[in-house]
Design a protein around this motif. Structure first.
Motif, short mmCIF file in Angstrom:
data_model
loop_
_atom_site.label_atom_id
_atom_site.label_comp_id
_atom_site.label_asym_id
_atom_site.label_seq_id
_atom_site.Cartn_x
_atom_site.Cartn_y
_atom_site.Cartn_z
N MET A 139 -5.20 -16.99 -5.64
CA MET A 139 -4.87 -15.67 -5.69
C MET A 139 -6.07 -14.96 -5.21
N ASN A 140 -6.03 -14.26 -3.98
CA ASN A 140 -6.99 -13.29 -3.45
C ASN A 140 -6.99 -11.93 -4.12
N ASN A 141 -8.38 -11.39 -3.77
CA ASN A 141 -8.33 -10.03 -4.38
C ASN A 141 -8.99 -9.16 -3.26
N TYR A 142 -8.54 -7.88 -3.05
CA TYR A 142 -9.08 -6.83 -2.37
C TYR A 142 -9.65 -5.51 -3.14
N TYR A 143 -10.89 -5.36 -2.77
CA TYR A 143 -11.43 -3.86 -3.60
C TYR A 143 -10.97 -2.61 -2.96
N ILE A 144 -10.49 -1.86 -3.82
CA ILE A 144 -10.03 -0.66 -3.33
C ILE A 144 -11.11 0.43 -2.99
N CYS A 145 -12.21 0.14 -3.82
CA CYS A 145 -13.68 1.17 -3.46
C CYS A 145 -14.79 0.16 -3.79
N SER A 146 -16.05 0.80 -3.43
CA SER A 146 -17.24 0.03 -3.63
C SER A 146 -17.80 0.08 -4.73
N ASP A 147 -17.65 1.50 -5.56
CA ASP A 147 -18.27 1.92 -6.85
C ASP A 147 -17.79 1.19 -7.95
N LEU A 148 -16.45 0.95 -7.85
CA LEU A 148 -15.60 0.54 -9.27
C LEU A 148 -15.06 -0.98 -8.92
N LYS A 149 -14.70 -1.67 -9.98
CA LYS A 149 -13.98 -3.05 -9.65
C LYS A 149 -12.39 -2.73 -9.81
N TRP A 150 -11.85 -2.00 -8.74
CA TRP A 150 -10.36 -1.70 -8.56
C TRP A 150 -9.93 -2.86 -7.60
N PRO B 253 6.34 -12.13 -0.52
CA PRO B 253 6.65 -10.97 0.18
C PRO B 253 6.32 -9.54 -0.18
N ILE B 254 5.73 -9.59 -1.35
CA ILE B 254 5.64 -8.21 -1.90
C ILE B 254 3.95 -8.11 -1.45
N PHE B 255 3.00 -8.61 -1.98
CA PHE B 255 1.58 -8.39 -1.84
C PHE B 255 0.97 -9.65 -1.16
N SER B 256 1.23 -9.76 0.37
CA SER B 256 0.82 -10.83 0.98
C SER B 256 -0.59 -10.60 1.44
N MET C 247 -3.07 -2.00 2.41
CA MET C 247 -2.56 -1.25 1.30
C MET C 247 -3.65 -0.31 0.75
N VAL C 248 -4.89 -0.88 1.16
CA VAL C 248 -6.43 -0.23 0.49
C VAL C 248 -6.41 1.08 0.87
N PRO C 249 -6.09 1.70 2.09
CA PRO C 249 -6.51 3.14 2.44
C PRO C 249 -5.32 4.00 1.53
N SER C 250 -4.27 3.42 1.40
CA SER C 250 -3.33 4.42 0.53
C SER C 250 -3.74 4.61 -0.96
N LEU C 251 -4.25 3.38 -1.59
CA LEU C 251 -4.57 3.44 -2.95
C LEU C 251 -5.98 3.94 -3.19
N ALA C 252 -6.87 4.05 -2.19
CA ALA C 252 -8.03 4.65 -2.19
C ALA C 252 -7.75 6.14 -2.09
N LEU D 98 2.84 -2.94 -9.19
CA LEU D 98 3.47 -2.21 -8.42
C LEU D 98 4.66 -3.22 -7.52
N SER D 99 5.63 -2.62 -7.36
CA SER D 99 6.77 -3.44 -6.67
C SER D 99 7.01 -3.22 -5.25
N VAL D 100 6.22 -2.57 -4.50
CA VAL D 100 6.37 -2.05 -3.15
C VAL D 100 5.10 -2.24 -2.53
N SER D 101 5.22 -2.45 -1.27
CA SER D 101 3.81 -2.41 -0.41
C SER D 101 4.29 -2.22 1.12
N HIS D 102 5.31 -2.44 1.60
CA HIS D 102 5.77 -2.18 2.97
C HIS D 102 5.84 -0.58 3.39
N SER D 103 6.33 0.16 2.53
CA SER D 103 6.49 1.57 2.60
C SER D 103 5.38 2.13 1.89
N PHE D 104 4.26 2.71 2.71
CA PHE D 104 3.13 3.18 2.31
C PHE D 104 3.30 4.52 1.64
N LEU D 105 4.34 5.22 1.70
CA LEU D 105 4.58 6.50 1.03
C LEU D 105 5.24 6.01 -0.51
#
Length: 245
Positions: free
Chosen positions: A1-12, A20-23, A30-35, A76-83
């Motif tokens: 399983m891979n991981n992507y950091y949302i921000c540089s200052d915290l381990k999010w 199909p959910i989080f490829s 997804m990162v810009p929306s969560l950030a 989270l159960s969605v990723s394709h709809s950024f809203l």
């Protein structure tokens, strides 16, 4: 399983796999929306409160979105709809702003505040200058109004009924089942103008877990009024007036 950091200052981190959910490609988008949600919460709850969650793991689920306070974990159960992604993440992150679980008869108000946080984040996106937006966010900004309108269709028209009377009419239902989304959305819709005009009111929400277990809803709101910070008092007065009449 891979991981992507949302921000540089915290381990999010977003943890993804080839499903199909989080490829992997979707997680990167997804990162810009969560950030963005993190930035909204820093302005609302304060950087200290948000950044106290040094570790936060975000994982996919085929079930309902949910959060776990003690583990700093969000599903989270969605990723394709950024809203919808912003909506879900804001809701679950709001739960994590409360250090412990509120008493049972206040849980519906926690759910209502989390619903409010989702709507607030979406409308903050609409108001953000385009020059400050990532391309992914700019692309979805024109769709915010329609999404919020559709989301609020589950709210019940009050037709002149005071919010406090609506709560009194449904308090037993709310206390027994805090997840009645139509009721939560109805109260959230009415709270929105208060939080818009009193941005410090967000700092009231983490105190929900401090309300004693044996207090009624009315007693709990009065107690909350006595423990919030001075900067929140004007907003708290407006909230109490709306909820209690």
């Amino acid at each position: 399983m891979n991981n992507y950091y949302i921000c540089s200052d915290l381990k999010w981190s977003i943890f993804c796999e080839e499903n199909p959910i989080f490829s992997t490609p979707i997680a990167n988008l997804m990162v810009p929306s969560l950030a963005f949600v993190k930035q909204v919460f820093e302005r609302s709850f304060g950087e200290q409160r948000v950044n106290s969650l040094y570790y936060l793991s975000i994982l996919p689920t085929t079930d309902c979105p949910q959060s776990f306070k003690k583990r700093n974990l969000i599903f989270l159960s969605v990723s394709h709809s950024f809203l919808q992604l912003i909506y879900q993440f804001s809701h679950e992150l709001c739960h994590l702003m409360i250090p412990d679980s509120p008493t049972q008869n206040i849980k519906w108000l926690e759910e209502t505040f989390c619903e409010l946080a989702s709507l607030y984040s979406l409308l903050q996106l609409k108001e953000l200058p385009s020059c400050d937006c990532h391309a992914t966010l700019n692309a979805i900004r024109p769709e915010v109004d329609a999404y919020v309108t559709e989301t609020l269709k589950k709210a019940i028209p009050l037709n002149g009924l005071a919010v406090s009377d609506f709560i009194k009419d449904h308090i037993n239902e709310l206390e027994n089942d805090p997840y009645i989304r139509s009721h939560n959305a109805t109260v959230a819709r009415e709270l929105f103008p208060i939080f818009r005009s009193h941005p410090n009111a967000w700092k009231i929400i983490p105190h929900l877990c401090e309300i004693p277990k044996n207090y009624s809803f009315d007693e709990g709101i009065h107690y909350l009024s006595t423990i919030v910070e001075n900067e929140c008092r004007d907003g708290m007065d407006c909230i109490a007036s709306l909820l209690l009449g």
